[in-house]
Design a protein around this motif. Sequence first.
Motif, PDB file in Angstrom:
ATOM      1  N   ASN A  68      -9.230  93.244 -28.817  1.00 14.03           N
ATOM      2  CA  ASN A  68      -8.138  92.918 -29.389  1.00 14.03           C
ATOM      3  C   ASN A  68      -6.684  92.978 -28.505  1.00 14.03           C
ATOM      4  O   ASN A  68      -5.630  93.399 -28.848  1.00 14.03           O
ATOM      5  CB  ASN A  68      -7.994  94.280 -30.451  1.00 14.03           C
ATOM      6  N   TYR A  69      -7.012  92.560 -27.043  1.00 14.82           N
ATOM      7  CA  TYR A  69      -5.646  92.850 -26.278  1.00 14.82           C
ATOM      8  C   TYR A  69      -5.944  91.293 -25.441  1.00 14.82           C
ATOM      9  O   TYR A  69      -7.098  91.136 -24.939  1.00 14.82           O
ATOM     10  CB  TYR A  69      -5.972  93.934 -25.240  1.00 14.82           C
ATOM     11  N   ALA A  70      -4.890  90.846 -25.370  1.00 15.68           N
ATOM     12  CA  ALA A  70      -4.844  89.612 -24.360  1.00 15.68           C
ATOM     13  C   ALA A  70      -3.440  89.493 -23.660  1.00 15.68           C
ATOM     14  O   ALA A  70      -2.129  89.870 -24.247  1.00 15.68           O
ATOM     15  CB  ALA A  70      -4.782  88.336 -25.590  1.00 15.68           C
ATOM     16  N   PHE A  71      -3.265  88.877 -22.414  1.00 11.66           N
ATOM     17  CA  PHE A  71      -2.519  88.470 -21.764  1.00 11.66           C
ATOM     18  C   PHE A  71      -2.070  87.205 -22.112  1.00 11.66           C
ATOM     19  O   PHE A  71      -2.751  86.236 -22.365  1.00 11.66           O
ATOM     20  CB  PHE A  71      -2.574  88.514 -20.279  1.00 11.66           C
ATOM     21  N   SER A  72      -0.821  87.012 -22.611  1.00  9.77           N
ATOM     22  CA  SER A  72      -0.199  85.848 -23.142  1.00  9.77           C
ATOM     23  C   SER A  72       0.860  85.144 -22.401  1.00  9.77           C
ATOM     24  O   SER A  72       1.925  85.783 -22.051  1.00  9.77           O
ATOM     25  CB  SER A  72       0.233  86.033 -24.666  1.00  9.77           C
ATOM     26  N   THR A  73       0.688  83.885 -22.206  1.00  8.84           N
ATOM     27  CA  THR A  73       1.574  83.079 -21.532  1.00  8.84           C
ATOM     28  C   THR A  73       1.706  81.847 -21.803  1.00  8.84           C
ATOM     29  O   THR A  73       1.168  81.302 -23.074  1.00  8.84           O
ATOM     30  CB  THR A  73       1.329  83.122 -19.690  1.00  8.84           C
ATOM     31  N   GLY A  74       2.143  80.643 -21.329  1.00 12.07           N
ATOM     32  CA  GLY A  74       2.397  79.218 -21.469  1.00 12.07           C
ATOM     33  C   GLY A  74       3.427  78.547 -20.811  1.00 12.07           C
ATOM     34  O   GLY A  74       3.991  79.112 -19.856  1.00 12.07           O
ATOM     35  N   LEU A  75       3.702  77.352 -21.343  1.00  9.21           N
ATOM     36  CA  LEU A  75       4.940  76.755 -20.826  1.00  9.21           C
ATOM     37  C   LEU A  75       5.605  76.110 -21.948  1.00  9.21           C
ATOM     38  O   LEU A  75       5.049  75.432 -22.752  1.00  9.21           O
ATOM     39  CB  LEU A  75       4.585  75.552 -19.932  1.00  9.21           C
ATOM     40  N   GLN A  76       6.746  76.493 -22.192  1.00  7.09           N
ATOM     41  CA  GLN A  76       7.705  76.167 -23.189  1.00  7.09           C
ATOM     42  C   GLN A  76       9.081  75.857 -22.916  1.00  7.09           C
ATOM     43  O   GLN A  76       9.576  75.964 -22.035  1.00  7.09           O
ATOM     44  CB  GLN A  76       7.723  77.295 -24.470  1.00  7.09           C
ATOM     45  N   LEU A  77       9.441  75.005 -24.060  1.00  8.99           N
ATOM     46  CA  LEU A  77      10.758  74.273 -23.833  1.00  8.99           C
ATOM     47  C   LEU A  77      11.608  74.895 -24.913  1.00  8.99           C
ATOM     48  O   LEU A  77      11.297  74.874 -26.112  1.00  8.99           O
ATOM     49  CB  LEU A  77      10.963  72.867 -23.988  1.00  8.99           C
ATOM     50  N   THR A  78      12.697  75.420 -24.620  1.00  8.68           N
ATOM     51  CA  THR A  78      13.470  76.480 -25.818  1.00  8.68           C
ATOM     52  C   THR A  78      14.939  75.744 -25.712  1.00  8.68           C
ATOM     53  O   THR A  78      15.328  75.445 -24.678  1.00  8.68           O
ATOM     54  CB  THR A  78      13.445  77.828 -25.637  1.00  8.68           C
ATOM     55  N   SER A  79      15.593  76.068 -26.772  1.00  8.58           N
ATOM     56  CA  SER A  79      17.027  75.541 -27.043  1.00  8.58           C
ATOM     57  C   SER A  79      17.868  76.969 -27.319  1.00  8.58           C
ATOM     58  O   SER A  79      17.380  77.644 -28.216  1.00  8.58           O
ATOM     59  CB  SER A  79      17.330  74.636 -28.187  1.00  8.58           C
ATOM     60  N   LYS A  80      18.869  77.033 -26.436  1.00 11.27           N
ATOM     61  CA  LYS A  80      19.674  78.301 -26.749  1.00 11.27           C
ATOM     62  C   LYS A  80      21.143  78.035 -26.597  1.00 11.27           C
ATOM     63  O   LYS A  80      21.603  77.089 -26.550  1.00 11.27           O
ATOM     64  CB  LYS A  80      19.289  79.585 -25.804  1.00 11.27           C
ATOM     65  N   GLY A  81      22.009  78.950 -26.919  1.00 15.18           N
ATOM     66  CA  GLY A  81      23.317  78.893 -26.798  1.00 15.18           C
ATOM     67  C   GLY A  81      24.162  79.659 -27.973  1.00 15.18           C
ATOM     68  O   GLY A  81      23.487  80.615 -28.677  1.00 15.18           O
ATOM     69  N   GLY A  82      25.271  79.055 -28.261  1.00 13.25           N
ATOM     70  CA  GLY A  82      25.947  79.510 -29.197  1.00 13.25           C
ATOM     71  C   GLY A  82      27.603  79.308 -29.253  1.00 13.25           C
ATOM     72  O   GLY A  82      27.891  78.396 -28.319  1.00 13.25           O
TER      73      GLY A  82
END
Length: 230
Positions: A68-82
């Motif tokens: 029930n335990y995992a190291f979670s990673t990846g490669l993602q494109l995100t949009s931020k600001g305000g």
Amino acid sequence: MKKALLALPLLLAGAITSASAQVEIGLKVSPSISTLRVDSPASLGFTSDGSKLGIGGGLVVDYFFGQNYAFSTGLQLTSKGGKIAYIDQTAPGNANLVTRTQKISLQYVEIPVTVKLFTNDIATDTKLYFQVGGSVNAAVAGRINGSKFYTDPATGSEMKASKHFIIPDAALLGGLGVEYQLGQSTKVFGGLSYHRGLFNIERYFDKERTNMQGVTLKNNEVALDLGLKF
């Protein structure tokens, strides 16, 4: 000896199968609402003046080191600001003051560094998960008021909007969600995550406007994470 040699490929195959079963790879899409946490001397009047809707997504990799335990990673494109507001000169050399606003939009490549904790089944093939950790981010694009270039109305100088902000950022990440097993190796998940930026991403006012020192902008994001693992 011959039996041992014959059994070796079977043992290796079993080990490879077991190791591969510990890694789950998938894709996700994340609609989000982001704001900027703002701080400055009171005379400059910097405030957060609105949020920004965005969407991101990318690759998800969960490596299990327990049931029930995992190291979670990846490669993602995100949009931020305000959106921010502040008090500024009306024109070059003019002492009169006016309130200005900027709608800031930034895109980041993000690498999460987190741990996922799963419950036992709360219903048939359904688990809750909790995610904690952080992310390492790099800005790859930026816009101010919808444009890649920004002309400062108080000085008349123009520069790329992306040059107003530093490239690196990091964030604390916390989330929770539900994961449902569709088949032998296919799972769908949905959850909410909160990303709290740690770095002051602003560099324009400190470097280009000597009368506007001490401005701090930090990212804030709440995302809806929807994905499929294979």
